[in-house]
Design a protein around this motif. Structure first.
Motif, PDB file in Angstrom:
ATOM      1  N   VAL A  33       5.350  11.655   8.639  1.00  0.00           N
ATOM      2  CA  VAL A  33       4.830  12.033   9.957  1.00  0.00           C
ATOM      3  C   VAL A  33       5.157  13.493  10.275  1.00  0.00           C
ATOM      4  N   SER A  34       6.411  13.906  10.041  1.00  0.00           N
ATOM      5  CA  SER A  34       6.836  15.246  10.441  1.00  0.00           C
ATOM      6  C   SER A  34       6.285  16.339   9.538  1.00  0.00           C
TER       7      SER A  34
ATOM      8  N   PHE B  74       0.822  -1.205   0.000  1.00  0.00           N
ATOM      9  CA  PHE B  74       0.000   0.000   0.000  1.00  0.00           C
ATOM     10  C   PHE B  74       0.863   1.265   0.000  1.00  0.00           C
ATOM     11  N   VAL B  75       2.066   1.191   0.585  1.00  0.00           N
ATOM     12  CA  VAL B  75       2.997   2.309   0.489  1.00  0.00           C
ATOM     13  C   VAL B  75       3.387   2.543  -0.968  1.00  0.00           C
TER      14      VAL B  75
ATOM     15  N   THR C 145      -2.560  11.079   3.284  1.00  0.00           N
ATOM     16  CA  THR C 145      -1.733  11.089   4.487  1.00  0.00           C
ATOM     17  C   THR C 145      -2.117  10.016   5.490  1.00  0.00           C
ATOM     18  N   TYR C 146      -3.390   9.927   5.849  1.00  0.00           N
ATOM     19  CA  TYR C 146      -3.780   9.035   6.940  1.00  0.00           C
ATOM     20  C   TYR C 146      -3.698   7.553   6.554  1.00  0.00           C
ATOM     21  N   PRO C 147      -4.250   7.126   5.426  1.00  0.00           N
ATOM     22  CA  PRO C 147      -4.023   5.722   5.034  1.00  0.00           C
ATOM     23  C   PRO C 147      -2.548   5.421   4.781  1.00  0.00           C
ATOM     24  N   GLY C 148      -1.816   6.418   4.237  1.00  0.00           N
ATOM     25  CA  GLY C 148      -0.392   6.217   4.017  1.00  0.00           C
ATOM     26  C   GLY C 148       0.380   6.039   5.314  1.00  0.00           C
TER      27      GLY C 148
ATOM     28  N   GLY D  71      11.283   7.777   4.748  1.00  0.00           N
ATOM     29  CA  GLY D  71       9.975   8.104   4.200  1.00  0.00           C
ATOM     30  C   GLY D  71       8.914   8.224   5.276  1.00  0.00           C
ATOM     31  N   PHE D  72       8.961   7.336   6.263  1.00  0.00           N
ATOM     32  CA  PHE D  72       7.992   7.394   7.354  1.00  0.00           C
ATOM     33  C   PHE D  72       8.189   8.660   8.186  1.00  0.00           C
TER      34      PHE D  72
END
Length: 261
Positions: A146-147, A61-62, A92-95, A141-142
């Motif tokens: 998030v930031s 999914f990413v 953003t949220y599903p990712g 990437g994560f």
């Protein structure tokens, strides 16, 4: 723009893509027996059953999110009525959820490799390099998501105005490195980590991502023993005839009719 930035945002990505394409062709032509996951399930399966699906579904999914965000121009989503705010929420949220799953799955796989001695001994040098680069690309990437996207305000950073067109122009050999000038460093690190991973991809176990077992569902059954009653017994070599006990030989002799009968 200075030569260093031209190398980072033009030459290096092209070299990574060239290494990927040439490496995949070379690996397929010279090492098909090595084109495998090198599964270590025989050594440990409890952690693998949990971590592997979590990582693979998360990274799938990413990847889908990356394709949608980088390949689809911003003007296309606006043309069908998707505002920037809606796109930001949907992406953003599903990712983030997919990223959490992929990160936790990878941590479980690395923990399994380190803690279980049998699995650790079965880990090659290329596996170790692969885990470092894969972990770097995924972690960067994560962190950027998030930031900058999740905690960076209601709209986040609009990478579709810079990174997305830069990448598309790169693939059609009309590079525009100036688009990466004002990109936040978090995304720059992620882009470089991603292209580094792409460059070494063909030389690691990651090649198994291109080996979908499509032929498995249509392949013929493997026949170990025929159920056809018309099939006669296979003649065995006398050297392989099992040694019978004395009692069995006497029973067979008693059951054999004499010639004078």
């Amino acid at each position: 723009m200075d030569n260093f930035n031209v190398f980072l945002w033009v030459a290096f990505p092209w070299l990574a893509i060239a290494a990927f394409v040439i490496g995949i062709i070379w690996r397929w032509r010279t090492d098909q027996f090595g084109w495998t996951t090198h599964s270590s399930q025989i050594y440990e399966s409890k952690l693998l059953r949990l971590s592997s699906p979590l990582f693979h579904w998360g990274i799938l999914f990413v990847f889908i999110g990356h394709v949608m965000g980088l390949a689809i121009p911003k003007s296309w989503t606006q043309a069908v009525g998707v505002s920037d705010e809606i796109y930001h929420v949907v992406a953003t949220y599903p990712g983030t959820v997919a990223g959490v799953a992929a990160v936790l799955g990878l941590i479980g796989l690395i923990y399994r490799r380190v803690v279980n001695r049998s699995v650790f001994l079965a880990t090659s040098k290329s596996d170790k390099v692969m885990y470092v680069l894969l972990g770097g690309a995924l972690a960067s990437g994560f962190f950027a998501t998030v930031s900058l996207q999740l905690l960076g305000g209601p709209h986040g950073y609009d990478y579709r105005a810079t990174i997305s067109p830069w990448l598309r122009q790169l693939f059609i050999f009309q590079a525009r490195p100036e688009l990466m000038t004002d990109v936040p460093w978090e995304f720059k690190v992620h882009v470089l980590a991603g292209f580094t991973l792409i460059a070494v991809w063909p030389f690691t176990r990651l090649v198994h991502a291109f080996s979908a077992p499509l032929g498995y569902t249509t392949r013929p059954y493997v026949v170990y023993r025929s159920r056809d009653t018309r099939t006669g017994p296979v003649k065995e070599h006398v050297a392989w005839e099992p040694i019978r006990s004395h009692t069995e030989q006497l029973d067979e002799r008693n059951q054999t009719p004499s010639r004078g009968a």
